[in-house]
Design a protein around this motif. Structure first.
Motif, PDB file in Angstrom:
ATOM      1  N   GLN A 262       0.823  -1.213   0.000  1.00  0.00           N
ATOM      2  CA  GLN A 262       0.000   0.000   0.000  1.00  0.00           C
ATOM      3  C   GLN A 262       0.857   1.263   0.000  1.00  0.00           C
ATOM      4  OE1 GLN A 262      -2.394   1.017   3.559  1.00  0.00           O
ATOM      5  NE2 GLN A 262      -4.152   1.129   2.167  1.00  0.00           N
ATOM      6  N   ARG A 263       1.915   1.265   0.786  1.00  0.00           N
ATOM      7  CA  ARG A 263       2.804   2.432   0.829  1.00  0.00           C
ATOM      8  C   ARG A 263       3.512   2.663  -0.494  1.00  0.00           C
ATOM      9  NH1 ARG A 263       4.753   4.458   6.252  1.00  0.00           N
ATOM     10  NH2 ARG A 263       3.165   3.747   7.704  1.00  0.00           N
ATOM     11  N   LYS A 264       3.912   1.578  -1.171  1.00  0.00           N
ATOM     12  CA  LYS A 264       4.559   1.733  -2.475  1.00  0.00           C
ATOM     13  C   LYS A 264       3.585   2.299  -3.490  1.00  0.00           C
ATOM     14  CE  LYS A 264       8.092  -1.883  -1.999  1.00  0.00           C
ATOM     15  NZ  LYS A 264       8.589  -3.197  -2.503  1.00  0.00           N
ATOM     16  N   GLN A 265       2.325   1.858  -3.421  1.00  0.00           N
ATOM     17  CA  GLN A 265       1.300   2.381  -4.332  1.00  0.00           C
ATOM     18  C   GLN A 265       1.065   3.864  -4.094  1.00  0.00           C
ATOM     19  OE1 GLN A 265      -2.017  -0.225  -3.585  1.00  0.00           O
ATOM     20  NE2 GLN A 265      -1.365  -1.721  -5.129  1.00  0.00           N
ATOM     21  N   MET A 266       1.080   4.278  -2.849  1.00  0.00           N
ATOM     22  CA  MET A 266       0.883   5.700  -2.522  1.00  0.00           C
ATOM     23  C   MET A 266       2.033   6.544  -3.038  1.00  0.00           C
ATOM     24  SD  MET A 266      -0.645   5.335   1.358  1.00  0.00           S
ATOM     25  CE  MET A 266      -0.637   7.125   1.618  1.00  0.00           C
TER      26      MET A 266
END
Length: 414
Positions: free
Chosen positions: A407-411
């Motif tokens: 999720q953090r990489k997507q953000m």
């Protein structure tokens, strides 16, 4: 940012020994209930190895969870906000509040019945709800004045419990019991799972107590004394009378040796110390949901409700319901442990809560996955480590680590 400071006011915190006394006071009731059923299904040698392995597993996990609380200086229910989001954590807190209140009511019921049965043998036959209410008054009085008073109660009660337990052990080992024809041997993995599972919810909520210790050294001392030394000894002592008599409960076992009175007194003392701790934790979690009310008022209301519910004849279906809720608690520990090591080792910064999602869906997915695995392993649908609570913690921990990273990489890409 919340961090452990060297200048922490020592008068507002407790030593590792004092915290260990409180934890042992809480642990006595579930240990006495579960150890008897274990004792009559294991040989003496197997019993020692099982409680030793279980104690080692709990010590490792407890050392991590209590140190998270020491670092955050927040209770469990404040820590979960960082992983689940401020609004998402409300659902977890409600779940834990129901679970804790349920055990408060169950222990109050047990206290009332124990006192009633003991006095009825001596001609005093007062209604059980009266003793349940009296017990709740004692629990409230032990908790309403805060952590310091709870610690003083434990310092008095735990040594008394230890002395009575030593007498029970003496009576059991020096008494005569019928020769046992055979013993149903429990699988070692199942036995270790029982030792760990008995107290895993307390271990998962240890940040409640870690937030009160002087420093990390004292946090580790509390974990070591409680789960590496005292808990295995307590479990072994509780299981030994049943192992010698073949009975499935402590009272039944001590009836064989003619020492029912000490066993009944032990259970009564255990209910007092255990429920004082449950009430303390219940007050903490409810205070995060009802922030307008002072904690002493919350404790008072919990005691009143526990007296009402504990006086009802609902325990037959209520305990299985609480055990089902207990499956959902260990995965929460796996999630906040992963969150701590990945993102919070420098402290818990309250400002990030307003900048992050209020409900973190990926965290709930990891929690549901861990709970599902725990439920399946409890019901023998699948097996990982042979210890369901550890399975659910590991799955939730790994699941949260992977999903939160994705999720953090997507953000960042967005």
């Amino acid at each position: 940012m919340r961090k452990t400071e060297q200048t922490e006011n020592a008068t507002s915190t407790a030593s590792g020994f004092h915290v260990a006394m409180i934890l042992l006071g809480i642990a006595v009731t579930p240990v006495l209930l579960s150890s008897s059923s274990l004792g009559n299904q294991l040989s003496s040698a197997n019993l020692i190895s099982v409680v030793t392995i279980g104690g080692l597993i709990l010590t490792i996990l407890a050392a991590v969870t209590i140190c998270v609380g020491e670092k955050a200086r927040l209770p469990t229910y404040g820590i979960v906000k960082y992983a689940f989001g401020e609004r998402g954590a409300v659902a977890i807190n409600i779940l834990m509040a129901i679970s804790l209140f349920g055990w408060i009511a169950v222990t109050a019921n047990m206290f009332g019945h124990s006192v009633h049965d003991l006095l009825a043998q001596h001609g005093v036959d007062l209604p059980t709800p009266l003793w349940v209410t009296l017990g709740c008054m004692i629990f409230v009085a032990s908790t309403a004045f805060g952590f310091a008073v709870l610690g003083k109660i434990a310092q008095i009660a735990v040594p008394v419990i230890a002395l009575v337990l030593c007498y029970i052990l003496y009576a059991a080992t020096h008494g005569q019991a019928p020769m046992l024809d055979s013993m149903n041997q429990m699988n070692t993995g199942v036995a270790v799972s029982t030792v760990v599972g008995t107290i895993i919810v307390l271990v998962a909520t240890l940040p409640d107590f870690g937030s009160f210790v002087h420093n990390r050294k004292h946090a580790l001392i509390a974990a070591g004394i409680t789960f590496l030394i005292a808990y295995p000894l307590l479990y072994w002592a509780g299981a030994t009378p049943s192992a010698l008599s073949g009975q499935g409960s402590l009272l039944s076992a001590m009836a064989v040796f003619g020492a029912v009175l000490p066993a009944a007194l032990l259970l009564i003392f255990a209910c007092i110390t255990g429920n004082a701790g449950n009430m303390f934790q219940g007050t903490l979690v409810v205070s995060t949901l009802l922030t307008r009310f002072p904690k002493w008022q919350i404790t008072l209301v919990l005691g009143l409700l526990a007296a009402i519910v504990g006086s009802m004849d609902i325990m037959a279906w209520f305990i299985p319901f609480l055990l089902f809720l207990g499956i959902a608690t260990p995965p929460v520990a796996g999630i906040y442990i992963a969150d701590f090591f990945l993102y919070r080792q420098n402290g818990y910064d309250e400002t990030v809560l307003s900048n992050e999602s209020q409900i973190k869906i990926c965290t709930f997915v990891a929690w549901l996955l861990g709970s599902a695995v725990g439920f399946m392993t409890v019901n023998d649908v699948m097996t990982l480590t042979t210890i369901p609570s550890i399975d659910s913690i590991l799955v939730a921990c790994v699941g949260y680590a992977c999903l939160s990273r994705i999720q953090r990489k997507q953000m960042l890409v967005q």
